[in-house]
Enzyme design. Sequence first.
Site, PDB file in Angstrom:
ATOM      1  N   GLY A  46      34.554  42.206  45.236  1.00  0.00           N
ATOM      2  CA  GLY A  46      35.566  42.141  46.545  1.00  0.00           C
ATOM      3  C   GLY A  46      34.989  43.660  47.229  1.00  0.00           C
ATOM      4  N   GLN A  51      36.478  50.691  52.705  1.00  0.00           N
ATOM      5  CA  GLN A  51      35.334  51.219  51.778  1.00  0.00           C
ATOM      6  C   GLN A  51      33.966  51.260  52.573  1.00  0.00           C
ATOM      7  OE1 GLN A  51      36.187  47.995  48.668  1.00  0.00           O
ATOM      8  NE2 GLN A  51      35.090  49.606  47.576  1.00  0.00           N
ATOM      9  N   CYS A  91      35.574  50.105  40.623  1.00  0.00           N
ATOM     10  CA  CYS A  91      35.639  50.022  42.118  1.00  0.00           C
ATOM     11  C   CYS A  91      33.828  50.507  42.777  1.00  0.00           C
ATOM     12  CB  CYS A  91      36.453  51.072  42.602  1.00  0.00           C
ATOM     13  SG  CYS A  91      36.765  51.190  44.208  1.00  0.00           S
ATOM     14  N   LEU A  92      33.565  49.925  43.652  1.00  0.00           N
ATOM     15  CA  LEU A  92      32.499  50.221  44.384  1.00  0.00           C
ATOM     16  C   LEU A  92      32.416  51.660  44.841  1.00  0.00           C
ATOM     17  CD1 LEU A  92      31.235  46.919  46.016  1.00  0.00           C
ATOM     18  CD2 LEU A  92      30.408  47.795  43.875  1.00  0.00           C
ATOM     19  N   HIS A 133      43.881  44.995  44.119  1.00  0.00           N
ATOM     20  CA  HIS A 133      42.984  46.034  44.273  1.00  0.00           C
ATOM     21  C   HIS A 133      42.494  46.384  45.787  1.00  0.00           C
ATOM     22  CE1 HIS A 133      39.333  48.298  42.479  1.00  0.00           C
ATOM     23  NE2 HIS A 133      38.988  48.137  43.831  1.00  0.00           N
ATOM     24  N   GLU A 134      42.093  45.185  46.510  1.00  0.00           N
ATOM     25  CA  GLU A 134      41.854  45.270  47.725  1.00  0.00           C
ATOM     26  C   GLU A 134      42.628  45.716  48.813  1.00  0.00           C
ATOM     27  OE1 GLU A 134      38.627  45.585  47.564  1.00  0.00           O
ATOM     28  OE2 GLU A 134      37.972  44.305  46.073  1.00  0.00           O
ATOM     29  N   HIS A 137      43.103  49.146  48.681  1.00  0.00           N
ATOM     30  CA  HIS A 137      42.471  49.886  49.617  1.00  0.00           C
ATOM     31  C   HIS A 137      42.696  50.064  51.079  1.00  0.00           C
ATOM     32  CE1 HIS A 137      39.218  51.137  47.198  1.00  0.00           C
ATOM     33  NE2 HIS A 137      38.657  49.752  46.646  1.00  0.00           N
TER      34      HIS A 137
HETATM   35  O1  GNR Z   1      33.553  44.741  41.864  1.00  0.00           O
HETATM   36  C1  GNR Z   1      34.670  44.896  41.639  1.00  0.00           C
HETATM   37  N1  GNR Z   1      35.189  44.705  40.329  1.00  0.00           N
HETATM   38  C2  GNR Z   1      36.423  44.995  40.022  1.00  0.00           C
HETATM   39  C3  GNR Z   1      36.708  44.506  38.657  1.00  0.00           C
HETATM   40  C4  GNR Z   1      38.005  44.612  38.257  1.00  0.00           C
HETATM   41  C5  GNR Z   1      39.094  44.958  39.119  1.00  0.00           C
HETATM   42  C6  GNR Z   1      38.560  44.882  40.455  1.00  0.00           C
HETATM   43  C7  GNR Z   1      37.419  44.786  40.992  1.00  0.00           C
HETATM   44  S1  GNR Z   1      36.921  45.193  42.818  1.00  0.00           S
HETATM   45  C8  GNR Z   1      35.527  45.724  42.522  1.00  0.00           C
HETATM   46  C9  GNR Z   1      34.922  45.893  43.907  1.00  0.00           C
HETATM   47  C10 GNR Z   1      35.495  47.083  44.898  1.00  0.00           C
HETATM   48  O2  GNR Z   1      35.616  48.016  44.652  1.00  0.00           O
HETATM   49  N2  GNR Z   1      36.456  46.327  45.783  1.00  0.00           N
HETATM   50  O3  GNR Z   1      37.351  47.372  46.377  1.00  0.00           O
HETATM   51 NI    NI Z   2      37.531  48.926  45.040  1.00  0.00          NI
END
Ligand code: GNR
Ligand code: NI
Length: 167
Positions: A46, A51, A91-92, A133-134, A137
């Site tokens: 995601g 980001q 998270c990236l 999660h997104e 952000h």
């Molecule tokens: O790549 C991602 N893996 C992930 C694994 C578990 C819960 C959420 C994520 S999102 C993350 C990519 C990212 O940072 N999205 O904002």
């Molecule tokens: Ni993230």
Amino acid sequence: MALLPILRYPDPRLHTRAKPVAHVNAGIRKLVADMAETMYAAPGIGLAATQVNVHQRLLVLDISEDKSQLQIFINPEILSKEGECEGEEGCLSVPGIYETVKRSERVRVRAQDRDGHPFEIDAAGLLAVCLQHEIDHLDGKVFVEYLSRLKQSRIQAKLAKQARITA
Ligand code: GNR
Ligand code: NI
């Protein structure tokens, strides 16, 4: 298409609250394409516009095994939540850190697609976690903020050290 640089925690720009997308136009579709390319290259499941330092409410995700199911959410809103689940997240913007976070198990989300048409979905499991999660952000929230102060400062120290090594 273009790869976009991803902001790294604790960059203060990650705490920006994104504004609604007013019109889904060619510029937004170009951003979606670049975000998808950036997410696949990372690789991640995601990516929120926040980001890549664009403070507009849109996100892309692909939780499929073969990375063939790109999903686009413009102006996403959580309509309802149910249950609780705990899972490990990464998270990236926080590379190399994986921690357990408590989330809702199921969420109903309303958003617009790449043509600006509204749709609603009921998400569960990884899709539900990823959407939360997104959308966090887009509200300026990074998953580490759910952890204890001690863990947050350890993560900051670790990332600062990594940044010195790669500089
Ligand atoms: O790549 C991602 N893996 C992930 C694994 C578990 C819960 C959420 C994520 S999102 C993350 C990519 C990212 O940072 N999205 O904002
Ligand atoms: Ni993230």
